[in-house]
Design a protein around this motif. Structure first.
Motif, PDB file in Angstrom:
ATOM      1  N   HIS A 171       1.593  -7.476   8.744  1.00  0.00           N
ATOM      2  CA  HIS A 171       0.388  -6.649   8.720  1.00  0.00           C
ATOM      3  C   HIS A 171       0.687  -5.383   9.525  1.00  0.00           C
ATOM      4  CE1 HIS A 171      -1.430 -10.465   7.539  1.00  0.00           C
ATOM      5  NE2 HIS A 171      -2.415  -9.748   7.049  1.00  0.00           N
ATOM      6  N   ASN A 172       0.438  -4.247   8.928  1.00  0.00           N
ATOM      7  CA  ASN A 172       0.652  -2.958   9.594  1.00  0.00           C
ATOM      8  C   ASN A 172      -0.636  -2.153   9.549  1.00  0.00           C
ATOM      9  OD1 ASN A 172       3.512  -3.272   7.811  1.00  0.00           O
ATOM     10  ND2 ASN A 172       3.709  -3.025  10.003  1.00  0.00           N
ATOM     11  N   THR A 173      -0.987  -1.562  10.691  1.00  0.00           N
ATOM     12  CA  THR A 173      -2.066  -0.583  10.725  1.00  0.00           C
ATOM     13  C   THR A 173      -1.389   0.769  10.681  1.00  0.00           C
ATOM     14  OG1 THR A 173      -3.460  -2.049  12.024  1.00  0.00           O
ATOM     15  CG2 THR A 173      -4.055   0.281  12.025  1.00  0.00           C
ATOM     16  N   ILE A 174      -1.904   1.659   9.838  1.00  0.00           N
ATOM     17  CA  ILE A 174      -1.315   2.989   9.663  1.00  0.00           C
ATOM     18  C   ILE A 174      -2.413   4.016   9.876  1.00  0.00           C
ATOM     19  CG2 ILE A 174      -0.123   4.546   8.075  1.00  0.00           C
ATOM     20  CD1 ILE A 174       0.878   2.017   6.582  1.00  0.00           C
ATOM     21  N   GLU A 175      -2.147   4.948  10.793  1.00  0.00           N
ATOM     22  CA  GLU A 175      -3.092   6.045  11.022  1.00  0.00           C
ATOM     23  C   GLU A 175      -2.712   7.197  10.114  1.00  0.00           C
ATOM     24  OE1 GLU A 175      -4.757   8.925  14.566  1.00  0.00           O
ATOM     25  OE2 GLU A 175      -3.902   6.986  15.091  1.00  0.00           O
ATOM     26  N   LEU A 176      -3.660   7.601   9.283  1.00  0.00           N
ATOM     27  CA  LEU A 176      -3.416   8.680   8.332  1.00  0.00           C
ATOM     28  C   LEU A 176      -3.601  10.039   8.997  1.00  0.00           C
ATOM     29  CD1 LEU A 176      -5.247   7.187   5.231  1.00  0.00           C
ATOM     30  CD2 LEU A 176      -2.863   6.906   5.920  1.00  0.00           C
ATOM     31  N   SER A 177      -3.043  11.077   8.391  1.00  0.00           N
ATOM     32  CA  SER A 177      -3.104  12.433   8.960  1.00  0.00           C
ATOM     33  C   SER A 177      -4.532  12.940   9.130  1.00  0.00           C
ATOM     34  CB  SER A 177      -2.290  13.406   8.105  1.00  0.00           C
ATOM     35  OG  SER A 177      -2.732  13.370   6.769  1.00  0.00           O
ATOM     36  N   GLN A 191      -7.462  -3.289   4.225  1.00  0.00           N
ATOM     37  CA  GLN A 191      -8.601  -2.706   4.928  1.00  0.00           C
ATOM     38  C   GLN A 191      -8.467  -1.190   4.924  1.00  0.00           C
ATOM     39  OE1 GLN A 191      -9.082  -4.209   8.893  1.00  0.00           O
ATOM     40  NE2 GLN A 191     -11.062  -3.270   9.166  1.00  0.00           N
ATOM     41  N   GLY A 192      -9.566  -0.511   4.651  1.00  0.00           N
ATOM     42  CA  GLY A 192      -9.566   0.944   4.634  1.00  0.00           C
ATOM     43  C   GLY A 192      -9.765   1.494   3.234  1.00  0.00           C
ATOM     44  N   GLN A 193      -9.732   2.800   3.134  1.00  0.00           N
ATOM     45  CA  GLN A 193      -9.974   3.517   1.877  1.00  0.00           C
ATOM     46  C   GLN A 193      -8.740   3.473   0.974  1.00  0.00           C
ATOM     47  OE1 GLN A 193     -12.989   5.024   1.262  1.00  0.00           O
ATOM     48  NE2 GLN A 193     -12.305   5.512  -0.805  1.00  0.00           N
ATOM     49  N   THR A 194      -8.941   3.109  -0.294  1.00  0.00           N
ATOM     50  CA  THR A 194      -7.825   3.098  -1.241  1.00  0.00           C
ATOM     51  C   THR A 194      -7.372   4.533  -1.528  1.00  0.00           C
ATOM     52  OG1 THR A 194      -9.299   3.148  -3.149  1.00  0.00           O
ATOM     53  CG2 THR A 194      -8.584   0.987  -2.392  1.00  0.00           C
ATOM     54  N   LEU A 195      -6.123   4.663  -1.922  1.00  0.00           N
ATOM     55  CA  LEU A 195      -5.587   5.970  -2.322  1.00  0.00           C
ATOM     56  C   LEU A 195      -5.617   6.056  -3.838  1.00  0.00           C
ATOM     57  CD1 LEU A 195      -2.406   6.288  -0.060  1.00  0.00           C
ATOM     58  CD2 LEU A 195      -4.675   7.226   0.350  1.00  0.00           C
ATOM     59  N   LYS A 196      -6.045   7.175  -4.360  1.00  0.00           N
ATOM     60  CA  LYS A 196      -6.029   7.365  -5.810  1.00  0.00           C
ATOM     61  C   LYS A 196      -4.580   7.354  -6.290  1.00  0.00           C
ATOM     62  CE  LYS A 196     -10.250  10.043  -6.129  1.00  0.00           C
ATOM     63  NZ  LYS A 196     -10.875  11.318  -6.465  1.00  0.00           N
ATOM     64  N   SER A 215       5.401   8.572   4.032  1.00  0.00           N
ATOM     65  CA  SER A 215       4.708   9.265   2.958  1.00  0.00           C
ATOM     66  C   SER A 215       4.104   8.153   2.114  1.00  0.00           C
ATOM     67  CB  SER A 215       5.710  10.089   2.149  1.00  0.00           C
ATOM     68  OG  SER A 215       5.087  10.638   1.032  1.00  0.00           O
ATOM     69  N   LEU A 216       2.777   8.156   1.940  1.00  0.00           N
ATOM     70  CA  LEU A 216       2.074   7.090   1.235  1.00  0.00           C
ATOM     71  C   LEU A 216       1.497   7.623  -0.074  1.00  0.00           C
ATOM     72  CD1 LEU A 216       0.196   5.897   4.410  1.00  0.00           C
ATOM     73  CD2 LEU A 216       2.049   4.649   3.282  1.00  0.00           C
ATOM     74  N   VAL A 252      -0.421  10.975   0.943  1.00  0.00           N
ATOM     75  CA  VAL A 252      -0.834  11.335   2.295  1.00  0.00           C
ATOM     76  C   VAL A 252       0.273  10.906   3.248  1.00  0.00           C
ATOM     77  CG1 VAL A 252      -3.321  11.128   1.829  1.00  0.00           C
ATOM     78  CG2 VAL A 252      -2.059   9.168   2.702  1.00  0.00           C
ATOM     79  N   VAL A 253       0.213  11.418   4.469  1.00  0.00           N
ATOM     80  CA  VAL A 253       1.188  11.057   5.498  1.00  0.00           C
ATOM     81  C   VAL A 253       0.500  10.154   6.504  1.00  0.00           C
ATOM     82  CG1 VAL A 253       2.674  11.964   7.340  1.00  0.00           C
ATOM     83  CG2 VAL A 253       2.477  13.190   5.171  1.00  0.00           C
ATOM     84  N   GLY A 254       1.225   9.158   6.994  1.00  0.00           N
ATOM     85  CA  GLY A 254       0.665   8.248   7.986  1.00  0.00           C
ATOM     86  C   GLY A 254       1.712   7.797   8.980  1.00  0.00           C
ATOM     87  N   THR A 255       1.225   7.284  10.111  1.00  0.00           N
ATOM     88  CA  THR A 255       2.101   6.768  11.157  1.00  0.00           C
ATOM     89  C   THR A 255       1.729   5.319  11.429  1.00  0.00           C
ATOM     90  OG1 THR A 255       2.239   8.956  12.162  1.00  0.00           O
ATOM     91  CG2 THR A 255       2.907   7.096  13.532  1.00  0.00           C
ATOM     92  N   VAL A 256       2.718   4.443  11.384  1.00  0.00           N
ATOM     93  CA  VAL A 256       2.506   3.019  11.656  1.00  0.00           C
ATOM     94  C   VAL A 256       2.180   2.860  13.142  1.00  0.00           C
ATOM     95  CG1 VAL A 256       3.592   0.730  11.654  1.00  0.00           C
ATOM     96  CG2 VAL A 256       4.113   2.364   9.818  1.00  0.00           C
TER      97      VAL A 256
END
Length: 141
Positions: free
Chosen positions: A93-99, A62-67, A125-126, A72-76
């Motif tokens: 399943h992990n939800t990650i909030e991106l910067s 779920q969410g926007q794919t990364l090219k 770092s994703l 990008v940096v994210g926090t679980v």
């Protein structure tokens, strides 16, 4: 005259155990075949290795794919659904909030007895691998 066999209940028990064993074996085989293949270019031979050295191959659900190649940096923010399957693999399943404030949800397929789950507060770092695949790396790894 009606003849009753004394071993009839034992035969039923053995037949029941055979049927249950066959069903369990079929379930194990069918589930083992369901593991997604590891994408090309990822230096990992099996899902049992995922998480080793703080590097996690994650599947975006779920969410926007990364090219591919974009980082990008994210926090679980959570870790759920960690029950192990017949292969000993958890599909957390992990939800990650991106910067940038957006959120993604990923599946982290790993053996939690070999490599820990991602937990709330972990910073990653994703990097986009391809399509729905992301490589997440814990700091210092």
């Amino acid at each position: 005259m009606k003849v009753q066999h004394r071993h009839y209940p034992i035969g039923q028990l053995l037949l029941g155990m055979f049927v249950a064993s066959a069903a369990l074996l079929y379930s194990y085989s069918a589930h083992s075949a369901e593991q997604l293949p590891i994408p090309r270019g990822v230096p990992m031979k099996s899902w049992q290795e995922n998480g080793s050295g703080g590097r996690y191959l994650l599947q975006l659900i779920q969410g926007q794919t990364l090219k591919a190649g974009k980082t990008v940096v994210g926090t679980v923010t959570n870790d759920t659904d960690c029950d192990a399957d017949a292969d000993g693999l958890s599909h957390c399943h992990n939800t990650i909030e991106l910067s940038n404030g957006s959120k993604i949800t990923v599946i982290d397929t790993h053996n939690m007895h070999m490599n820990r789950c991602l937990g709330a507060g972990d910073k990653l770092s994703l990097t986009g691998v391809n399509g729905a695949w992301i490589m997440g790396t814990l700091p210092g790894k």
